[in-house]
Design a protein around this motif. Sequence first.
Motif, PDB file in Angstrom:
ATOM      1  N   GLN A 529      -8.068 -10.747  17.506  1.00  0.00           N
ATOM      2  CA  GLN A 529      -7.812 -12.178  17.305  1.00  0.00           C
ATOM      3  C   GLN A 529      -8.049 -12.598  15.848  1.00  0.00           C
ATOM      4  OE1 GLN A 529      -9.531 -14.790  20.270  1.00  0.00           O
ATOM      5  NE2 GLN A 529      -9.355 -13.232  21.874  1.00  0.00           N
ATOM      6  N   ARG A 530      -7.546 -11.731  14.919  1.00  0.00           N
ATOM      7  CA  ARG A 530      -7.649 -12.019  13.490  1.00  0.00           C
ATOM      8  C   ARG A 530      -6.275 -11.869  12.832  1.00  0.00           C
ATOM      9  NH1 ARG A 530     -12.228 -11.831  10.501  1.00  0.00           N
ATOM     10  NH2 ARG A 530     -10.758 -12.619   8.925  1.00  0.00           N
ATOM     11  N   PRO A 531      -5.321 -12.722  13.174  1.00  0.00           N
ATOM     12  CA  PRO A 531      -3.999 -12.613  12.539  1.00  0.00           C
ATOM     13  C   PRO A 531      -4.058 -12.840  11.033  1.00  0.00           C
ATOM     14  CG  PRO A 531      -4.194 -14.671  13.767  1.00  0.00           C
ATOM     15  CD  PRO A 531      -5.383 -13.839  14.132  1.00  0.00           C
ATOM     16  N   ASP A 532      -5.028 -13.624  10.565  1.00  0.00           N
ATOM     17  CA  ASP A 532      -5.175 -13.821   9.121  1.00  0.00           C
ATOM     18  C   ASP A 532      -5.561 -12.525   8.427  1.00  0.00           C
ATOM     19  OD1 ASP A 532      -7.587 -13.900  10.534  1.00  0.00           O
ATOM     20  OD2 ASP A 532      -8.584 -15.133   9.009  1.00  0.00           O
ATOM     21  N   LEU A 533      -6.467 -11.759   9.051  1.00  0.00           N
ATOM     22  CA  LEU A 533      -6.899 -10.483   8.480  1.00  0.00           C
ATOM     23  C   LEU A 533      -5.718  -9.509   8.387  1.00  0.00           C
ATOM     24  CD1 LEU A 533      -9.131  -8.629   7.446  1.00  0.00           C
ATOM     25  CD2 LEU A 533      -9.648  -8.032   9.833  1.00  0.00           C
ATOM     26  N   MET A 534      -4.836  -9.557   9.364  1.00  0.00           N
ATOM     27  CA  MET A 534      -3.652  -8.686   9.335  1.00  0.00           C
ATOM     28  C   MET A 534      -2.873  -8.890   8.039  1.00  0.00           C
ATOM     29  SD  MET A 534      -0.342  -8.790  11.888  1.00  0.00           S
ATOM     30  CE  MET A 534       0.035 -10.493  11.396  1.00  0.00           C
ATOM     31  N   TRP A 535      -2.651 -10.148   7.656  1.00  0.00           N
ATOM     32  CA  TRP A 535      -1.882 -10.437   6.440  1.00  0.00           C
ATOM     33  C   TRP A 535      -2.674 -10.112   5.193  1.00  0.00           C
ATOM     34  CZ3 TRP A 535       3.012 -10.541   6.787  1.00  0.00           C
ATOM     35  CH2 TRP A 535       3.626 -11.021   7.953  1.00  0.00           C
ATOM     36  N   TYR A 536      -3.994 -10.258   5.235  1.00  0.00           N
ATOM     37  CA  TYR A 536      -4.803  -9.887   4.075  1.00  0.00           C
ATOM     38  C   TYR A 536      -4.721  -8.366   3.843  1.00  0.00           C
ATOM     39  CZ  TYR A 536      -6.752 -14.542   4.925  1.00  0.00           C
ATOM     40  OH  TYR A 536      -6.908 -15.899   5.143  1.00  0.00           O
ATOM     41  N   ILE A 537      -4.691  -7.602   4.937  1.00  0.00           N
ATOM     42  CA  ILE A 537      -4.575  -6.148   4.814  1.00  0.00           C
ATOM     43  C   ILE A 537      -3.220  -5.777   4.212  1.00  0.00           C
ATOM     44  CG2 ILE A 537      -4.372  -3.986   6.116  1.00  0.00           C
ATOM     45  CD1 ILE A 537      -6.426  -5.147   8.091  1.00  0.00           C
ATOM     46  N   ILE A 538      -2.157  -6.411   4.700  1.00  0.00           N
ATOM     47  CA  ILE A 538      -0.817  -6.132   4.174  1.00  0.00           C
ATOM     48  C   ILE A 538      -0.739  -6.523   2.705  1.00  0.00           C
ATOM     49  CG2 ILE A 538       1.639  -6.723   4.362  1.00  0.00           C
ATOM     50  CD1 ILE A 538       1.153  -7.107   7.384  1.00  0.00           C
ATOM     51  N   GLY A 539      -1.318  -7.684   2.346  1.00  0.00           N
ATOM     52  CA  GLY A 539      -1.342  -8.089   0.945  1.00  0.00           C
ATOM     53  C   GLY A 539      -2.113  -7.099   0.084  1.00  0.00           C
ATOM     54  N   ALA A 540      -3.226  -6.569   0.599  1.00  0.00           N
ATOM     55  CA  ALA A 540      -4.016  -5.583  -0.142  1.00  0.00           C
ATOM     56  C   ALA A 540      -3.204  -4.315  -0.394  1.00  0.00           C
ATOM     57  CB  ALA A 540      -5.297  -5.251   0.626  1.00  0.00           C
ATOM     58  N   LEU A 541      -2.387  -3.921   0.573  1.00  0.00           N
ATOM     59  CA  LEU A 541      -1.519  -2.758   0.380  1.00  0.00           C
ATOM     60  C   LEU A 541      -0.516  -3.009  -0.742  1.00  0.00           C
ATOM     61  CD1 LEU A 541      -0.845  -1.790   4.110  1.00  0.00           C
ATOM     62  CD2 LEU A 541      -2.284  -0.576   2.475  1.00  0.00           C
ATOM     63  N   GLY A 542      -0.066  -4.263  -0.868  1.00  0.00           N
ATOM     64  CA  GLY A 542       0.820  -4.612  -1.976  1.00  0.00           C
ATOM     65  C   GLY A 542       0.111  -4.471  -3.323  1.00  0.00           C
ATOM     66  N   LEU A 543      -1.142  -4.907  -3.393  1.00  0.00           N
ATOM     67  CA  LEU A 543      -1.914  -4.775  -4.632  1.00  0.00           C
ATOM     68  C   LEU A 543      -2.160  -3.311  -4.971  1.00  0.00           C
ATOM     69  CD1 LEU A 543      -4.563  -7.630  -4.231  1.00  0.00           C
ATOM     70  CD2 LEU A 543      -2.482  -7.639  -5.627  1.00  0.00           C
ATOM     71  N   ILE A 544      -2.413  -2.488  -3.960  1.00  0.00           N
ATOM     72  CA  ILE A 544      -2.599  -1.048  -4.186  1.00  0.00           C
ATOM     73  C   ILE A 544      -1.314  -0.443  -4.740  1.00  0.00           C
ATOM     74  CG2 ILE A 544      -2.962   1.166  -3.031  1.00  0.00           C
ATOM     75  CD1 ILE A 544      -4.860  -0.319  -1.107  1.00  0.00           C
ATOM     76  N   THR A 545      -0.162  -0.898  -4.226  1.00  0.00           N
ATOM     77  CA  THR A 545       1.115  -0.414  -4.745  1.00  0.00           C
ATOM     78  C   THR A 545       1.287  -0.789  -6.213  1.00  0.00           C
ATOM     79  OG1 THR A 545       2.163  -0.586  -2.564  1.00  0.00           O
ATOM     80  CG2 THR A 545       3.627  -0.547  -4.477  1.00  0.00           C
ATOM     81  N   ALA A 546       0.938  -2.037  -6.566  1.00  0.00           N
ATOM     82  CA  ALA A 546       1.031  -2.478  -7.963  1.00  0.00           C
ATOM     83  C   ALA A 546       0.141  -1.620  -8.857  1.00  0.00           C
ATOM     84  CB  ALA A 546       0.647  -3.950  -8.069  1.00  0.00           C
ATOM     85  N   LEU A 547      -1.076  -1.333  -8.395  1.00  0.00           N
ATOM     86  CA  LEU A 547      -1.982  -0.472  -9.158  1.00  0.00           C
ATOM     87  C   LEU A 547      -1.388   0.931  -9.301  1.00  0.00           C
ATOM     88  CD1 LEU A 547      -4.705   0.058 -10.541  1.00  0.00           C
ATOM     89  CD2 LEU A 547      -5.669   0.547  -8.269  1.00  0.00           C
ATOM     90  N   GLY A 548      -0.786   1.431  -8.224  1.00  0.00           N
ATOM     91  CA  GLY A 548      -0.154   2.747  -8.276  1.00  0.00           C
ATOM     92  C   GLY A 548       0.961   2.806  -9.307  1.00  0.00           C
ATOM     93  N   LEU A 549       1.735   1.736  -9.421  1.00  0.00           N
ATOM     94  CA  LEU A 549       2.817   1.692 -10.414  1.00  0.00           C
ATOM     95  C   LEU A 549       2.255   1.730 -11.834  1.00  0.00           C
ATOM     96  CD1 LEU A 549       5.093  -1.020  -8.733  1.00  0.00           C
ATOM     97  CD2 LEU A 549       5.676   1.389  -9.083  1.00  0.00           C
ATOM     98  N   VAL A 550       1.148   1.013 -12.070  1.00  0.00           N
ATOM     99  CA  VAL A 550       0.524   1.020 -13.395  1.00  0.00           C
ATOM    100  C   VAL A 550       0.018   2.415 -13.740  1.00  0.00           C
ATOM    101  CG1 VAL A 550      -1.392   0.114 -14.767  1.00  0.00           C
ATOM    102  CG2 VAL A 550      -0.096  -1.417 -13.282  1.00  0.00           C
TER     103      VAL A 550
END
Length: 573
Positions: A529-550
């Motif tokens: 019952q944490r739908p907000d956490l689901m999106w925070y996790i997905i957003g964190a994966l996006g930040l990890i991707t950005a770091l990977g590109l750098v």
Amino acid sequence: MTRVTRTPLPKTFFVANTMEIFERLAWYGFFTLSSLYMTSPSQQGGLGFSDQERGLLQGMIPFFLYLFPVVTGALADRYGYRKMFLLSFAIMCPSYFILGQVDSFAGFFIAFMGVALGAACFKPVVTGTVARTTDDTNRGLGFGIFYMMVNIGGFLGPFIAGYVRAISWDWVFIMSSFWIAVNFIPALLFYKEPTDQDAQKGKPLKAVFADIQEVLGNVRFALLFFGTLIILMSYGAKWLSGQTTLMVYFVWFLGHYLWNLKGQTDLSAPWYKQKITVGNKPFVIYLLILSGFWMVYQQIFITLPIYIRDFVDTSDLIAMLASYPNLLSFLAPVDISSLQTELTRLAGNLMNHDITAQAAYFELVHYKVMVPVSELSLGLNAIAADPSQAQVYANAWSGQYRQINPEYLIGLNFLSIVVLQLFVSRVAEKFQALPVLVAGTVIIAFGTALGGIAHGAIMGGVMVLTSILVFSIGEMVASPKSQEYVASFAPHDKKAMFMGYYFVSSAIGFLLAGPLSGYLYSEVAKEAQRPDLMWYIIGALGLITALGLVLFHKFGVMNAPDNKPVASEAEVA
């Protein structure tokens, strides 16, 4: 200063773009609603699939859709674009219709694969037509028009499908089939073959597979890589437990290690006797990192619709539309008769302890109303005591708690791209590819995380629209630059080949996005019952991707050729 005269775009260019609009109407009319359809209960016309089953389908099938063009593009060069167009329509038209007729997982899988195969025949031919009917004087304009057509179809498709699904889910698939059938007319009557089939036969498939080995890797590498992904997908689909997955991975990698010890470095040897060989290592690493971008990007189509349906209260938008009853009826339709029947059924199940009030809430959101659990429990108990109260509650709740169809909100993504892409591209073209790509990925991650705030927010509808708009700006910034960056480090004499394999990152992203969506939605959003956490996790994966590109730009590219970045726009949707 000499002014270059722009070559007029030929009729075939506009014919191809017209077919692109209809193909996108069909695809997005279905795909944007696919999560809603697959998870809707059977009594409401849906399939009643679990989140894991939905995620598996939305990952695996589009994966093949983006992988097949490597072969279908070569076939089009050899046998002609018109023939490939007609073949794609002949496959897609019945496949879309059959999608709405089957109700089993296997049947839906086969029909969906038919859609993917047809679309894979279409994609390289329509982009190839745009490329062949433009030159250096009008190519930027040509691909700009093409990209706009993609998003016009993407914007209108869900709106039309959302309207007809109020009649019946069957009509969503009938309309998709109809849009594809319309494409036979321009393909047969107006499309002129842009290639000389007598003079050009294209590459034989043997040469295509040789290119794949040169750029990506040999069969041993493909077996190791895709086997690894399949095991991961099996865990995401709950076919394997965590402990079993670790054991399977241990055996899988150990087996390949021992197999590799006896392998040969000679690429002319049979594939099973070769060592694992990666083609262009920097390019392969880039594709793997970029697949994280597409994994996050796809969540707007496969996770956001059901998240809005289940967790986002859009009553603030309903209040804004109160002065426009006709528009409100279109954007937020509620079938009161069906709602009354469902309330009676849920009241009986609740009284018999066959269902909890929380579970009843998730059943009721399929009927476009979002009633607070506490109030729903009281109402269902009252209906159980007096079934005639079902009509009273249906009328009251349909007015007080009605919700806007999710597909209409997601349409903002396509609309914003149609309106803003030219402006965003003009600003972004002043900067180098990598910083813009990283910035766009960070914006997408931020927009994704904003979606989590919409749950429980007073202005939930406005917040989710803000999330979609921010996400769309990130897409407009990053998507064209992700291709331009390939051109900046690809060998000068092999740019076309590298650009052709760029979409492998989309395929891998889809393959990961589906199971990720299914797992997070089931375990985090619903179970915890944490739908907000689901999106925070997905957003964190996006930040990890950005770091990977750098990090990739800093350490991954060795001896990159001194090429000026070449802007390239193509269909990524």
